[in-house]
Design a protein around this motif. Structure first.
Motif, mmCIF file in Angstrom:
data_model
loop_
_atom_site.group_PDB
_atom_site.id
_atom_site.type_symbol
_atom_site.label_atom_id
_atom_site.label_comp_id
_atom_site.label_asym_id
_atom_site.label_seq_id
_atom_site.Cartn_x
_atom_site.Cartn_y
_atom_site.Cartn_z
ATOM 1 N N ALA A 37 0.845 -1.202 0.000
ATOM 2 C CA ALA A 37 0.000 0.000 0.000
ATOM 3 C C ALA A 37 0.876 1.247 0.000
ATOM 4 N N GLU A 38 0.450 2.230 -0.770
ATOM 5 C CA GLU A 38 1.186 3.492 -0.856
ATOM 6 C C GLU A 38 0.559 4.534 0.047
ATOM 7 N N SER A 39 1.411 5.313 0.664
ATOM 8 C CA SER A 39 0.950 6.477 1.419
ATOM 9 C C SER A 39 1.832 7.654 1.033
ATOM 10 N N VAL A 40 1.276 8.834 1.093
ATOM 11 C CA VAL A 40 2.008 10.030 0.699
ATOM 12 C C VAL A 40 2.151 10.945 1.910
ATOM 13 N N LYS A 41 3.389 11.255 2.240
ATOM 14 C CA LYS A 41 3.684 12.212 3.312
ATOM 15 C C LYS A 41 3.951 13.550 2.644
ATOM 16 N N ILE A 42 3.247 14.580 3.069
ATOM 17 C CA ILE A 42 3.398 15.910 2.474
ATOM 18 C C ILE A 42 4.077 16.831 3.486
ATOM 19 N N SER A 43 5.174 17.453 3.061
ATOM 20 C CA SER A 43 5.887 18.427 3.892
ATOM 21 C C SER A 43 5.844 19.771 3.187
ATOM 22 N N LYS A 44 5.679 20.836 3.969
ATOM 23 C CA LYS A 44 5.659 22.186 3.387
ATOM 24 C C LYS A 44 6.611 23.080 4.157
ATOM 25 N N ARG A 45 7.171 24.031 3.428
ATOM 26 C CA ARG A 45 7.980 25.067 4.069
ATOM 27 C C ARG A 45 7.877 26.338 3.243
ATOM 28 N N ASN A 46 8.153 27.455 3.870
ATOM 29 C CA ASN A 46 8.048 28.757 3.212
ATOM 30 C C ASN A 46 9.424 29.411 3.152
ATOM 31 N N ALA A 47 9.624 30.210 2.102
ATOM 32 C CA ALA A 47 10.867 30.964 1.947
ATOM 33 C C ALA A 47 10.531 32.342 1.389
ATOM 34 N N GLU A 48 11.240 33.341 1.873
ATOM 35 C CA GLU A 48 11.020 34.708 1.409
ATOM 36 C C GLU A 48 11.495 34.887 -0.032
ATOM 37 N N MET A 49 12.673 34.336 -0.347
ATOM 38 C CA MET A 49 13.226 34.384 -1.712
ATOM 39 C C MET A 49 13.880 33.043 -2.006
ATOM 40 N N MET A 50 13.880 32.676 -3.290
ATOM 41 C CA MET A 50 14.470 31.399 -3.670
ATOM 42 C C MET A 50 15.020 31.485 -5.084
ATOM 43 N N PHE A 51 16.214 30.903 -5.260
ATOM 44 C CA PHE A 51 16.792 30.715 -6.587
ATOM 45 C C PHE A 51 16.533 29.266 -6.964
ATOM 46 N N VAL A 52 15.941 29.030 -8.118
ATOM 47 C CA VAL A 52 15.632 27.680 -8.580
ATOM 48 C C VAL A 52 16.499 27.398 -9.797
ATOM 49 N N ARG A 53 17.304 26.367 -9.707
ATOM 50 C CA ARG A 53 18.168 26.007 -10.836
ATOM 51 C C ARG A 53 17.329 25.370 -11.939
ATOM 52 N N GLY A 54 17.538 25.825 -13.160
ATOM 53 C CA GLY A 54 16.697 25.454 -14.279
ATOM 54 C C GLY A 54 16.675 23.991 -14.650
ATOM 55 N N ASP A 55 17.756 23.242 -14.371
ATOM 56 C CA ASP A 55 17.757 21.838 -14.792
ATOM 57 C C ASP A 55 16.814 20.969 -13.966
ATOM 58 N N GLY A 56 16.287 21.498 -12.874
ATOM 59 C CA GLY A 56 15.315 20.751 -12.077
ATOM 60 C C GLY A 56 13.869 21.087 -12.406
ATOM 61 N N VAL A 57 13.666 22.097 -13.250
ATOM 62 C CA VAL A 57 12.314 22.551 -13.562
ATOM 63 C C VAL A 57 11.672 21.632 -14.606
ATOM 64 N N ILE A 58 10.477 21.154 -14.290
ATOM 65 C CA ILE A 58 9.717 20.315 -15.211
ATOM 66 C C ILE A 58 8.593 21.123 -15.858
ATOM 67 N N LEU A 59 7.944 21.979 -15.076
ATOM 68 C CA LEU A 59 6.772 22.698 -15.561
ATOM 69 C C LEU A 59 6.675 24.036 -14.859
ATOM 70 N N VAL A 60 6.293 25.063 -15.611
ATOM 71 C CA VAL A 60 5.942 26.356 -15.032
ATOM 72 C C VAL A 60 4.539 26.686 -15.510
ATOM 73 N N SER A 61 3.634 26.825 -14.567
ATOM 74 C CA SER A 61 2.253 27.124 -14.904
ATOM 75 C C SER A 61 1.973 28.584 -14.579
ATOM 76 N N PRO A 62 1.670 29.372 -15.602
ATOM 77 C CA PRO A 62 1.406 30.796 -15.366
ATOM 78 C C PRO A 62 0.058 30.988 -14.692
ATOM 79 N N PRO A 63 -0.195 32.210 -14.223
ATOM 80 C CA PRO A 63 -1.504 32.489 -13.637
ATOM 81 C C PRO A 63 -2.568 32.399 -14.720
ATOM 82 N N ARG A 64 -3.807 32.287 -14.300
ATOM 83 C CA ARG A 64 -4.898 32.236 -15.284
ATOM 84 C C ARG A 64 -4.978 33.537 -16.037
ATOM 85 N N ILE A 65 -5.130 33.418 -17.340
ATOM 86 C CA ILE A 65 -5.196 34.612 -18.201
ATOM 87 C C ILE A 65 -6.602 34.771 -18.689
#
Length: 92
Positions: A64-92
């Motif tokens: 059986a599978e279970s999913v543990k969800i962890s959350k954290r907040n950051a004021e600013m973050m640099f995200v390296r591009g090679d880890g990005v799979i998807l960027v979803s823009p706001p609704r237009i």
């Protein structure tokens, strides 16, 4: 949908500057925050970020599978591009 001058993929990212976006990353991670900057490698600078980490665990005896969800907040973050799979823009 009105013509917003979107002719290539980066145009959609450009229109999302200063807007809240959803970014899916490798390793079952998601970021939601305000997009401040990006480059051609999809490196991102984001502010007011909430990171969500999904940890799927499989029970050895039942499978059986279970999913543990962890959350954290950051004021600013640099995200390296090679880890990005998807960027979803706001609704237009």
């Amino acid at each position: 949908m009105p013509d917003l001058g979107v002719t290539e993929p980066f145009d959609l990212i450009r229109l999302s500057i200063s807007e809240r976006v959803l970014v899916k990353l490798r390793g079952d991670r998601e970021l939601r925050g305000v997009l401040h900057a990006y480059d051609g490698h999809m490196n991102l600078i984001m502010g007011d970020v909430e990171e969500t980490i999904y940890d799927v665990q499989v029970a050895e005896d039942t499978g059986a599978e279970s999913v543990k969800i962890s959350k954290r907040n950051a004021e600013m973050m640099f995200v390296r591009g090679d880890g990005v799979i998807l960027v979803s823009p706001p609704r237009i």
